[in-house]
Design an enzyme around this catalytic site. Structure first.
Site, PDB file in Angstrom:
ATOM      1  N   LYS A 208       0.831  -1.211   0.000  1.00 28.92           N
ATOM      2  CA  LYS A 208       0.000   0.000   0.000  1.00 28.92           C
ATOM      3  C   LYS A 208       0.873   1.273   0.000  1.00 28.92           C
ATOM      4  O   LYS A 208       0.660   2.214  -0.773  1.00 28.92           O
ATOM      5  CB  LYS A 208      -0.912  -0.026   1.227  1.00 28.92           C
ATOM      6  CG  LYS A 208      -1.552   1.278   1.579  1.00 28.92           C
ATOM      7  CD  LYS A 208      -2.613   1.646   0.597  1.00 28.92           C
ATOM      8  CE  LYS A 208      -2.960   3.103   0.724  1.00 28.92           C
ATOM      9  NZ  LYS A 208      -4.223   3.431   0.128  1.00 28.92           N
ATOM     10  N   CYS A 262      -3.351  11.002   1.488  1.00 22.58           N
ATOM     11  CA  CYS A 262      -2.764   9.676   1.221  1.00 22.58           C
ATOM     12  C   CYS A 262      -1.371   9.819   0.617  1.00 22.58           C
ATOM     13  O   CYS A 262      -0.384   9.457   1.222  1.00 22.58           O
ATOM     14  CB  CYS A 262      -3.656   8.899   0.263  1.00 22.58           C
ATOM     15  SG  CYS A 262      -5.346   8.828   0.830  1.00 22.58           S
TER      16      CYS A 262
END
Ligand code: SAJ
Length: 411
Positions: A208, A262
């Site tokens: 991720k 993010c």
């Protein structure tokens, strides 16, 4: 199967809703009364296309309800925030609080899935915390103690496309044990139509962070090119377009910086974990974080040529066609312009909001202005976000203005 989803935010609520509309009994847990009450009314406390229909359907079918206490369940999905602590380290306190609330509810046989984006080792940290609280349980059946299975399955959906990408994106599932990974796969198979790839927990955590770092490094390359092209007096957008004609070159687009919660955040989790080794990833962050200052100087330098200049700042959101201002370079640049150019009128144009955010609301030289008015009055126009409303502006409206187009939409 009963699933408890801890954290009803941008990821937890869509996940809870899609499980429920696929026939699973879901209890959503959140610390916020506002979120809990909204969900129980079948409403959504933030903007995300198609989510409202899923939530309303799931609640009316009796498959989804929300509450503040953590219940007993077969599966727990933890989707809470992992913001920065001091410096660039991750604050795991929300994960710890969720874990501490789950531990007393366990009877053995449950599956615990961490979805929050996390530094390497966090899933193991979470499991150790459960084991410390519940010495009667185990992670693998050792000493004949009932098992709690622990896995990490990071979310990777794009805001604005969450309900589509939950179904269509492949997922990576990292188990602390192979059985934990297999059990987690069974949960995601309920709604995910794409491939589910099994691995260990640390690899899943790093996958991720790696995805978002890849994008950050590639945007940094484009942003560095924009500064180089400026120095050489050439158009960076033409440069990239031409270089991308090569079959193995695919450069991303420069802009005023990287925003959102993010891509501007996750690479730091790698840098904090391995500061000596993560040199390129750190530099990319610094290049992208330095880009707003480059734009600011360009605007300042041009605005100072006017007496009492009027500056139109087009866009405040962190990316096109959304109302999300979090970690937005456009908002940061507009705020700094208001501060550095006290004699100037700053016309902030953001078609996706009705009132200025706090950072700008108190400033007497800033006003939220419709795009037409702003273009009418401005001496200097800086385009910060490629919203559709700006792409359609007739070019003759821009004549005789000083233009700084950070996104290359008016080429
Ligand atoms: N940006 C550029 N140039 C580009 C592309 C993006 O300057 O060529 C900027 C945008 O303007 C924005 C920022 O980057 O300020 C981030 O926007 P984004 O659309 O690239 O990504 P996010 O932050 O909305 O979502 C990302 C996605 N990750 C990847 O594409 C690898 C999404 O799939 C993740 O689920 C999400 O982060 C997340 O939650 O981690």
């Amino acid at each position: 199967m009963t699933v408890a989803v801890i954290g009803l935010g941008y990821i937890g609520l869509p996940t809870a809703a899609i499980l429920a509309t696929n026939g699973v009994d879901v209890v959503g847990v959140d610390v916020s009364d506002r979120h809990v009450d909204a969900v129980n009314r079948g409403e959504v406390p933030f903007v995300e296309p198609d989510l409202a229909t899923h939530v309303a359907g799931a609640v009316s079918q009796g498959r989804l309800r929300a509450q503040k206490d953590t219940p007993q369940a077969d599966v727990y999905i933890v989707a809470v925030p992992t913001p920065f602590k001091d410096g660039y380290e991750a604050d795991l306190s929300y994960i710890d609080a969720a874990t501490d609330a789950i531990a007393p509810q366990l009877r053995g046989g449950e599956l615990l899935i961490l979805e929050s984006t996390s530094p390497p080792g966090t899933t193991e940290h979470m499991a150790r915390r459960v084991m410390a609280a519940r010495e009667d349980l185990s992670l693998d059946g050792s000493r004949s103690r009932p098992v709690v299975h622990v896995a990490h399955c990071p979310e990777r959906v794009l805001p604005g496309r969450v309900m589509i990408e939950l179904v269509t994106n492949d997922r990576i599932i990292g188990g602390l044990t192979p059985e934990a990974a297999t059990r987690a796969r069974d949960v995601y198979q309920v709604f995910c139509g794409a491939q589910l790839h099994l691995t260990d927990a640390t690899t899943a955590e790093m996958a991720k962070l790696t995805e978002n770092s890849f994008r950050d490094v590639n945007i940094a390359f484009a942003n560095e090119l924009s500064v180089i092209a400026d120095r050489l007096g050439i158009d960076v957008f033409e440069l990239i377009e031409l270089a991308n004609k090569h079959p193995r070159v695919n450069i991303l687009q420069p802009g005023p910086g990287v925003g959102g919660h993010c891509i501007a955040v996750d690479p730091w989790f790698i840098v904090s974990a391995v500061p000596e080794e993560a040199r390129l990833i750190r530099t990319a962050r610094e290049v992208n974080d330095g880009k707003p200052e480059v734009v600011l100087r360009q605007v300042q330098e041009r605005a100072e040529r006017f007496k009492d200049p009027v500056v139109a700042a087009l866009g405040l959101a962190f990316k096109p066609d959304i109302d999300d201002l979090r970690e937005s370079p456009a908002l940061g640049i507009t705020t700094a312009l208001a501060e550095r150019l006290p004699e100037a009128s700053i016309l902030a144009v953001e078609p996706n909001i009705d009132t200025l955010p706090d950072a700008l609301a108190d400033r007497s030289n800033v006003s939220l202005t419709p795009v037409d008015d702003a273009l009418e009055k401005a001496d200097v126009v800086v385009l910060l976000v490629d919203h559709k409303e700006f792409k359609n502006v007739p070019r003759e409206r821009l004549m005789e203005k000083v233009l700084i187009d950070t996104r290359g939409v008016w080429r």
